[in-house]
Design a protein around this motif. Structure first.
Motif, PDB file in Angstrom:
ATOM      1  N   LEU A 194       3.764 -13.760   7.945  1.00 30.43           N
ATOM      2  CA  LEU A 194       2.589 -13.028   7.658  1.00 30.43           C
ATOM      3  C   LEU A 194       2.125 -11.694   8.319  1.00 30.43           C
ATOM      4  CD1 LEU A 194       0.092 -13.538   6.107  1.00 30.43           C
ATOM      5  CD2 LEU A 194      -0.998 -14.425   8.215  1.00 30.43           C
ATOM      6  N   VAL A 195       2.398 -11.713   9.660  1.00 33.52           N
ATOM      7  CA  VAL A 195       2.510 -10.425  10.229  1.00 33.52           C
ATOM      8  C   VAL A 195       3.299  -9.330   9.852  1.00 33.52           C
ATOM      9  CG1 VAL A 195       2.567  -9.158  12.564  1.00 33.52           C
ATOM     10  CG2 VAL A 195       1.875 -11.627  12.517  1.00 33.52           C
ATOM     11  N   ASP A 196       4.737  -9.552   9.272  1.00 30.94           N
ATOM     12  CA  ASP A 196       5.503  -8.767   8.788  1.00 30.94           C
ATOM     13  C   ASP A 196       4.803  -8.469   7.511  1.00 30.94           C
ATOM     14  OD1 ASP A 196       7.237  -8.511  10.598  1.00 30.94           O
ATOM     15  OD2 ASP A 196       8.944 -10.015   9.703  1.00 30.94           O
ATOM     16  N   ALA A 197       4.149  -9.261   6.667  1.00 29.72           N
ATOM     17  CA  ALA A 197       3.707  -9.013   5.454  1.00 29.72           C
ATOM     18  C   ALA A 197       2.613  -7.993   5.460  1.00 29.72           C
ATOM     19  CB  ALA A 197       3.262 -10.468   4.668  1.00 29.72           C
ATOM     20  N   ILE A 198       1.922  -8.210   6.656  1.00 30.59           N
ATOM     21  CA  ILE A 198       0.603  -7.269   6.829  1.00 30.59           C
ATOM     22  C   ILE A 198       1.082  -5.897   7.109  1.00 30.59           C
ATOM     23  CG2 ILE A 198      -1.370  -7.099   8.229  1.00 30.59           C
ATOM     24  CD1 ILE A 198      -1.614  -9.902   8.702  1.00 30.59           C
ATOM     25  N   ALA A 199       2.155  -5.650   7.822  1.00 30.35           N
ATOM     26  CA  ALA A 199       2.578  -4.435   8.349  1.00 30.35           C
ATOM     27  C   ALA A 199       3.373  -3.743   6.999  1.00 30.35           C
ATOM     28  CB  ALA A 199       3.829  -4.756   9.366  1.00 30.35           C
ATOM     29  N   SER A 200       3.667  -4.454   5.948  1.00 34.26           N
ATOM     30  CA  SER A 200       4.469  -3.883   4.839  1.00 34.26           C
ATOM     31  C   SER A 200       3.335  -3.461   3.769  1.00 34.26           C
ATOM     32  CB  SER A 200       5.292  -4.713   4.267  1.00 34.26           C
ATOM     33  OG  SER A 200       4.723  -5.915   3.462  1.00 34.26           O
ATOM     34  N   PHE A 201       2.062  -4.005   4.152  1.00 34.80           N
ATOM     35  CA  PHE A 201       0.798  -3.622   3.406  1.00 34.80           C
ATOM     36  C   PHE A 201       0.498  -1.961   3.638  1.00 34.80           C
ATOM     37  CE2 PHE A 201      -0.385  -7.981   2.241  1.00 34.80           C
ATOM     38  CZ  PHE A 201      -0.428  -7.857   1.127  1.00 34.80           C
ATOM     39  N   SER A 202       0.718  -1.602   4.830  1.00 34.14           N
ATOM     40  CA  SER A 202       0.179  -0.319   5.145  1.00 34.14           C
ATOM     41  C   SER A 202       0.566   0.720   4.225  1.00 34.14           C
ATOM     42  CB  SER A 202       0.753   0.012   6.669  1.00 34.14           C
ATOM     43  OG  SER A 202       0.410   1.123   6.877  1.00 34.14           O
ATOM     44  N   PHE A 203      -0.084   1.708   3.943  1.00 34.17           N
ATOM     45  CA  PHE A 203       0.099   2.877   3.224  1.00 34.17           C
ATOM     46  C   PHE A 203       1.048   3.820   4.147  1.00 34.17           C
ATOM     47  CE2 PHE A 203      -4.331   3.003   1.023  1.00 34.17           C
ATOM     48  CZ  PHE A 203      -3.738   2.422  -0.030  1.00 34.17           C
ATOM     49  N   LEU A 204       0.709   3.920   5.325  1.00 32.29           N
ATOM     50  CA  LEU A 204       1.517   4.706   6.065  1.00 32.29           C
ATOM     51  C   LEU A 204       3.138   4.283   6.146  1.00 32.29           C
ATOM     52  CD1 LEU A 204      -0.656   5.319   9.325  1.00 32.29           C
ATOM     53  CD2 LEU A 204      -0.178   6.796   7.353  1.00 32.29           C
ATOM     54  N   THR A 205       3.284   2.827   6.220  1.00 27.49           N
ATOM     55  CA  THR A 205       4.862   2.619   6.101  1.00 27.49           C
ATOM     56  C   THR A 205       5.604   3.106   5.113  1.00 27.49           C
ATOM     57  OG1 THR A 205       3.906   0.445   6.874  1.00 27.49           O
ATOM     58  CG2 THR A 205       6.164   0.634   6.317  1.00 27.49           C
ATOM     59  N   HIS A 206       4.669   3.148   3.676  1.00 29.86           N
ATOM     60  CA  HIS A 206       5.499   3.339   2.567  1.00 29.86           C
ATOM     61  C   HIS A 206       5.641   4.786   2.315  1.00 29.86           C
ATOM     62  CE1 HIS A 206       6.048  -0.775   1.519  1.00 29.86           C
ATOM     63  NE2 HIS A 206       5.018  -0.976   1.876  1.00 29.86           N
ATOM     64  N   PHE A 207       4.487   5.399   2.685  1.00 32.67           N
ATOM     65  CA  PHE A 207       4.407   7.021   2.357  1.00 32.67           C
ATOM     66  C   PHE A 207       5.457   7.498   3.416  1.00 32.67           C
ATOM     67  CE2 PHE A 207       2.243  11.062   3.611  1.00 32.67           C
ATOM     68  CZ  PHE A 207       2.509  11.680   2.567  1.00 32.67           C
ATOM     69  N   ASP A 208       5.696   7.107   4.739  1.00 32.31           N
ATOM     70  CA  ASP A 208       6.509   7.708   5.510  1.00 32.31           C
ATOM     71  C   ASP A 208       7.959   7.532   5.321  1.00 32.31           C
ATOM     72  OD1 ASP A 208       4.491   8.752   7.533  1.00 32.31           O
ATOM     73  OD2 ASP A 208       4.664   6.883   8.728  1.00 32.31           O
ATOM     74  N   SER A 209       8.064   6.361   4.617  1.00 33.27           N
ATOM     75  CA  SER A 209       9.702   6.237   4.009  1.00 33.27           C
ATOM     76  C   SER A 209       9.943   7.128   2.938  1.00 33.27           C
ATOM     77  CB  SER A 209       9.626   4.759   3.695  1.00 33.27           C
ATOM     78  OG  SER A 209      10.298   4.515   2.328  1.00 33.27           O
ATOM     79  N   ILE A 210       8.872   7.320   2.079  1.00 32.66           N
ATOM     80  CA  ILE A 210       9.083   8.282   0.791  1.00 32.66           C
ATOM     81  C   ILE A 210       9.250   9.790   1.374  1.00 32.66           C
ATOM     82  CG2 ILE A 210       8.147   9.137  -1.428  1.00 32.66           C
ATOM     83  CD1 ILE A 210       6.793   6.607  -1.732  1.00 32.66           C
TER      84      ILE A 210
END
Ligand SMILES: Nc1ncnc2c1ncn2[C@@H]1O[C@H](COP(=O)(O)OP(=O)(O)OP(=O)(O)O)[C@@H](O)[C@H]1O
Ligand SMILES: [Mg+2]
Lengths: 244, 256
Positions: A194-210
């Protein structure tokens, strides 16, 4: 489709015949300038990229996008035009999508108007333009995510102020959910997955990756699901208001 | 028998609406046929607007059904909304739009394109006398003109069923007269419901009157029959007798 485009046109008309559009665009350009050149030390870094420019987008959007989104439905409810709109032969989802697309288009226009900075960086050095294009795309997708949240919240209340404040808080959670502060809170009691799932909810995580220049399918799916989910929630909220 | 059935446009059955503790509409049933103009009367807060909002699909009934031209409004909302022209109370419209762009938006949503849309807009603008204000933004119009823009929006697609919540409220005497003649003119082929607080209007244009108070139908009949319930043969007097009697028996408030 025809109805969605009619609604979208009307909304865009609404943006550009009131000061809303111009105020937003001017403030957006002004703030991106400040952030890039002062906080981001665009010149001092002496690097030919736009990282200082894009790095602050999540924080800018955090306040500017709820300001755009708050009027989507609250204003219709307050002025009573929602009664007109919802008794026209259109479905709730058409109205929700049309309004969302207009707002998204509008933020796209504001984003596109930052092009001088792209020209500047190409003039000053030799940046990797594919990274810049990817970052623009990422920023645009993130704006859509923020907007979809704001759309749902504004459907809940008549008051634009309340819509704004609640949207900022929820968007803030979506930005922060990749940060230790939030994760620690969950780490204490929630299962690891669940913690991992929450982390993957972040805009930042995905924006940083793109933003790194690699457009991963998973990041696109993330934003697609996020936007779909919140727009669906908007439809549900509006439908439930009928019965109240 | 069948022809009579076919001409029924609006069928309201056992309609009920509860807003939390407020029981706004209670077991209301009636039907309206093509060619009928139904005047919806009742004191403030009686439930007139709430009933209209349920017929037009803006509000969901707590129980009961509404059928418009054979379609149930809860299961076929788009079909019902296409066949209705609705003027909500206060005639809300998008203030930042000009009259022309607002009417273009409505025409587009109602399925008219290009030259056909312009023709529809032209016709309605002439009918409602909006030529002078076409380029003006709606928020800068006077109350009566705003109402007229709402009226134009209501009839632009020549709907089969018209539902108008206080259409003459705020109009000058000439415009009131115009709107009444317009309604009379359209009455022949359409089914029309109007709510009003002006009782002469009932005499002038309605073929039938319903009086509703505290959510209940207290009277359903022709204007002549309504007048006959008063000794003085006066419609205002009849209204007063019917509605005050009800309140004396059941108390002031709708929620009890
Ligand atoms: N959204 C709502 N929430 C709670 N109560 C409501 C709501 N809408 C209407 N009501 C209540 O329902 C009752 C009927 O209201 P309605 O607007 O239908 O009256 P009306 O007959 O149209 O009155 P008027 O002549 O003043 O227009 C009133 O008691 C009103 O307070
Ligand atoms: Mg009313």
């Amino acid at each position: 489709m025809k109805n969605i485009s009619a609604i979208m046109k009307r909304e865009l008309y609404g943006y550009f015949t009131t000061p809303v559009a111009y105020v937003f665009i001017v403030i957006f350009l002004f703030l991106t300038g400040i952030f890039t050149f002062y906080l981001g030390s665009f010149y001092e870094r002496a690097q030919a990229d736009l990282d200082p420019f894009f790095r602050f987008h999540p924080w800018l959007y955090l306040f500017l996008i709820p300001a755009i989104a708050m009027r989507l439905w609250s204003e219709e409810r307050k002025s009573g035009t929602i009664e007109l709109l919802m008794t026209l032969p259109i479905s709730v989802s058409e109205a929700v999508i049309g309004k969302f697309l207009a707002a998204w288009c509008f933020t796209g226009i504001a984003l596109a108007l930052t092009f001088p900075i792209w020209i500047t960086v190409n003039y000053l050095g030799e940046p990797d333009n594919t990274v810049i294009v990817a970052s623009y795309l990422g920023s645009f997708l993130m704006a859509g995510g923020f907007l979809s949240i704001g759309s749902c919240i504004s459907a809940i209340t008549k008051s634009q102020v309340i819509a704004f404040v609640i949207s900022v808080v929820i968007c803030f959670l979506f930005v922060l959910s990749g940060f230790p502060l939030v994760l620690d809170f969950f780490q204490a009691w929630a299962p690891h997955a669940l913690v991992d799932a929450i982390a993957s909810f972040s805009f930042l995580t995905h924006f940083d990756s793109i933003k790194k220049g690699v457009i991963d399918f998973r990041d696109l799916v993330y934003f697609a699901i996020l936007i779909t989910f919140w727009l669906y929630a908007t439809v549900v909220v509006i439908d439930s208001r009928k019965a109240s | 028998m069948t022809t009579e059935n076919q001409s029924i446009a609006i069928e309201v059955k056992a309609l009920d609406k509860q807003f939390g503790p407020i029981h706004a509409v209670r077991d209301v049933s009636f039907s309206v046929s093509h060619g009928e103009v139904l005047g919806f009367l009742g004191p403030n807060g009686a439930g007139k607007s709430t009933t209209m909002k349920m017929i037009t699909g803006f509000l969901e009934p707590t129980s009961g059904t509404v059928i418009v031209n054979g379609n149930d409004v809860t299961t076929h909302p788009i079909e019902v909304k296409s066949s209705i022209g609705y003027l909500p109370e206060g005639a809300p419209s998008y203030g930042e739009m000009t009259v022309l762009s607002f009417l273009r938006f409505i025409a587009e949503i109602r399925g008219f394109k290009g030259a056909e849309a312009e023709k529809k807009i032209d016709a309605v603008v002439k009918k409602i006398n909006l030529e002078m204000v076409l380029g003006q933004t709606i928020e800068t119009l006077s109350k009566g003109f705003k109402r007229r823009v709402g009226m134009a929006q209501t009839i632009i697609h020549d709907p089969d069923v018209l539902i108008m919540d206080e259409p003459t409220d705020g109009l000058d005497p000439n415009q009131k007269h115009e709107v009444r003649s317009l309604i009379k003119e359209m009455a022949e082929k359409k089914a029309i419901i109007i709510s009003t607080h002006i009782l002469e209007e009932v005499d002038a244009i309605c073929t039938r009157a319903i009086i509703i108070a505290a959510g209940k139908i207290l009277f359903d009949g022709t204007p002549q029959e309504l007048r006959a319930t008063s000794d003085k043969n006066d419609i205002d007097d009849a209204f007063r007798i019917i509605t005050t009697q009800h309140y004396e028996q059941h108390g002031e408030r709708a929620h009890s």
